[in-house]
Design an enzyme around this catalytic site. Structure first.
Site, mmCIF file in Angstrom:
data_model
loop_
_atom_site.group_PDB
_atom_site.id
_atom_site.type_symbol
_atom_site.label_atom_id
_atom_site.label_comp_id
_atom_site.label_asym_id
_atom_site.label_seq_id
_atom_site.Cartn_x
_atom_site.Cartn_y
_atom_site.Cartn_z
ATOM 1 N N HIS A 82 0.857 -1.189 0.000
ATOM 2 C CA HIS A 82 0.000 0.000 0.000
ATOM 3 C C HIS A 82 0.890 1.234 0.000
ATOM 4 C CE1 HIS A 82 -4.141 1.496 0.458
ATOM 5 N NE2 HIS A 82 -3.565 2.555 0.984
ATOM 6 N N ASP A 161 -13.632 2.883 7.175
ATOM 7 C CA ASP A 161 -12.697 3.617 6.319
ATOM 8 C C ASP A 161 -13.387 4.066 5.036
ATOM 9 O OD1 ASP A 161 -10.051 4.641 5.677
ATOM 10 O OD2 ASP A 161 -10.037 3.132 4.106
ATOM 11 N N ARG A 168 -12.655 12.532 4.184
ATOM 12 C CA ARG A 168 -11.330 13.169 4.280
ATOM 13 C C ARG A 168 -10.903 13.733 2.934
ATOM 14 N NH1 ARG A 168 -7.857 8.731 5.551
ATOM 15 N NH2 ARG A 168 -6.150 10.194 5.773
ATOM 16 N N SER A 183 -6.400 4.529 8.565
ATOM 17 C CA SER A 183 -7.094 4.254 7.306
ATOM 18 C C SER A 183 -6.407 3.093 6.577
ATOM 19 C CB SER A 183 -7.068 5.519 6.439
ATOM 20 O OG SER A 183 -7.321 5.236 5.093
ATOM 21 N N LYS A 187 -7.672 -1.297 6.548
ATOM 22 C CA LYS A 187 -7.966 -2.062 5.314
ATOM 23 C C LYS A 187 -7.036 -3.259 5.198
ATOM 24 C CE LYS A 187 -7.410 1.528 2.363
ATOM 25 N NZ LYS A 187 -7.583 2.788 3.060
HETATM 26 N N1 URA Z 1 -4.045 5.553 1.593
HETATM 27 C C1 URA Z 1 -5.103 5.235 2.397
HETATM 28 O O1 URA Z 1 -5.691 4.176 2.234
HETATM 29 N N2 URA Z 1 -5.459 6.087 3.342
HETATM 30 C C2 URA Z 1 -4.836 7.250 3.560
HETATM 31 O O2 URA Z 1 -5.211 7.968 4.452
HETATM 32 C C3 URA Z 1 -3.741 7.588 2.721
HETATM 33 C C4 URA Z 1 -3.365 6.715 1.732
#
Ligand code: URA
Length: 436
Positions: A82, A161, A168, A183, A187
């Protein structure tokens, strides 16, 4: 629980208890807390931050707002990647199929565009028919049979999220270490992975503008991962200029396909190989980074990763012809505009956040959470840091809809470029640090 009291408490700098965090996140998830109260809380957190205790309770509540998947029926290591968010950051698209070709499954829950950064889901949805909202059972089946599947947060996976992320995006509450860390980790820990590689971006196109801030974010996410018993590798990488040339959804899919054909811009391939090697190492299918890098290069150059991408696209309902003829089957913008250098010199720096915002104003991102994006629009970045430019030479090409947005975007691009009189002693290094 009275939401207003919790918002006030946070606003005034008092830490909330674990129970208060849990009930607030539960209220956001079941809809009993409306968007305006959730947004007010996000802004309070943005300004006040969170103690370690608070973050652990908030992140845990976000993770358990939905299911934690059991992928024990998938009998190969399961590793995901990620990014903390960048401009032109399309790496997940070539990376997931490449890694899946090397014996590691990639169950990937991604996000949409966030602030000035693009999102994997929006990019993938520019492929006609591609679905990112698959049921959990289908997600598990595709991970198991194809080796990789890329979806978004759902009603069942990280639903808190899903809601907070969308808020956000449009309320200027992204650049907060606890909000980003919770966040991402809510996930990722829901995916049933064995290990995770984080690409922590630092620079003008990242949410973390300094190495120290990116290190803080990396440490925070590694601590959340460690508490859940997961191995988390953090790579810090430079985000001082857009990655590759393409910024914008369909344009980035097209550039990802170039990488999957063994070509593409050098930095985009380098990041794909480096992050892929870390994933293979974390998954235990190689014992040295070089071995992992060689394996990723091999599947990119042989066409195996491209074939795997075709399979992923088909399994997720997309039209695989877009992989073979992207110019014909991906959406194309109706008009183009060159943004030209106003003086000669060398590109000294690019304020990449402004390039991301230019793509957003063209229609590639959202101003309000309900907005539909236009997958066809975007920017081809023609001049990179260190390049020599002459007056009148194109710095970037805007792909637009023939409306006023192109003028606004062009202005943003021009202010993003700093042209200097002397050549630069060195161009920025892409990979900065790795913490395993
Ligand atoms: N990626 C995400 O999933 N969340 C964030 O807040 C920033 C990048």
């Amino acid at each position: 629980m009275i939401p207003r009291e919790l918002i006030r408490k946070k606003r005034d700098g008092e830490p909330l208890s674990a129970d208060e965090h849990r009930s607030f996140v539960a209220g956001v998830t079941d809809g009993s807390i409306p968007d305006y109260q959730a947004a007010a809380m996000l802004m309070a957190i943005y300004f006040r931050g969170m103690t370690d205790h608070e973050l652990s309770a908030w992140a845990d509540a976000m993770l358990h707002s939905g299911d934690v998947l059991d992928l024990s029926s998938v009998h190969v290591p399961k590793v995901d990647k990620h990014s903390t968010g960048g401009v032109g950051d399309k790496i997940s698209l070539p990376l997931a199929p490449a890694v899946a070709c090397c014996g590691v499954a990639v169950p990937m829950v991604s996000g949409r565009g966030l602030g000035h950064t693009g999102g994997t889901l929006d990019k993938l949805e520019s492929i006609p028919g591609f679905r990112v909202d698959l049921p959990v059972e289908r997600f598990r089946e595709i991970v198991s049979t194809v080796g990789a599947c890329l979806i978004g947060q759902t009603e069942r996976i990280a639903p808190a999220d899903r809601k907070l992320y969308a808020l956000r995006d449009v309320t200027a509450t992204v650049e907060s270490i606890p909000l980003i860390a919770s966040s991402i980790m809510s996930k990722k820990l829901a995916e049933g992975i064995d290990a995770l590689v984080l690409d922590c971006k630092v620079g003008t196109g990242a949410f973390m503008k300094t190495v120290d801030a990116a290190r803080d974010l990396a440490r925070t996410m590694q601590a959340i991962g460690a508490a859940a018993g997961k191995k988390v590798t953090a790579v810090l990488s430079n985000m001082d200029q857009p990655i590759g040339r393409a910024v914008g959804n369909a344009l980035e899919v097209e550039e990802s396909i170039e990488v999957l054909r063994g070509g593409g811009p050098a930095d985009t391939r380098e990041l794909t190989v480096a992050l892929g090697a870390e994933m293979l190492l974390a998954g235990g299918v190689v014992t040295a980074l070089d071995e992992g890098a060689a394996a990723v290069r091999r599947v990119l150059d042989s066409g195996h990763a491209l074939q795997k991408f075709r399979e992923i696209v088909a399994a997720q309902g997309g039209d695989p012809r877009a992989v073979d003829e992207p110019k014909r089957f991906l959406p194309q913008a109706g008009a183009c505009l060159e943004v030209r250098a106003q003086r000669a010199g060398w590109v000294g720096s690019i304020f990449s956040e402004a390039v991301g915002m230019a793509a957003l104003v063209l229609g590639g991102g959202r101003r309000r959470k309900e907005d539909m994006i236009d997958p066809s629009v975007g920017i081809t970045v023609l001049a990179h840091i260190g390049d020599r430019v002459e007056k009148g030479m194109p710095l970037a090409l805007l792909h637009h809809r023939g409306d006023d947005s192109a003028d606004d975007a062009a202005r943003r691009i021009l202010t993003a470029y700093r042209i200097v009189d002397e050549p630069l002693p060195a161009v920025p290094q892409l990979l900065l640090e790795v913490w395993r």
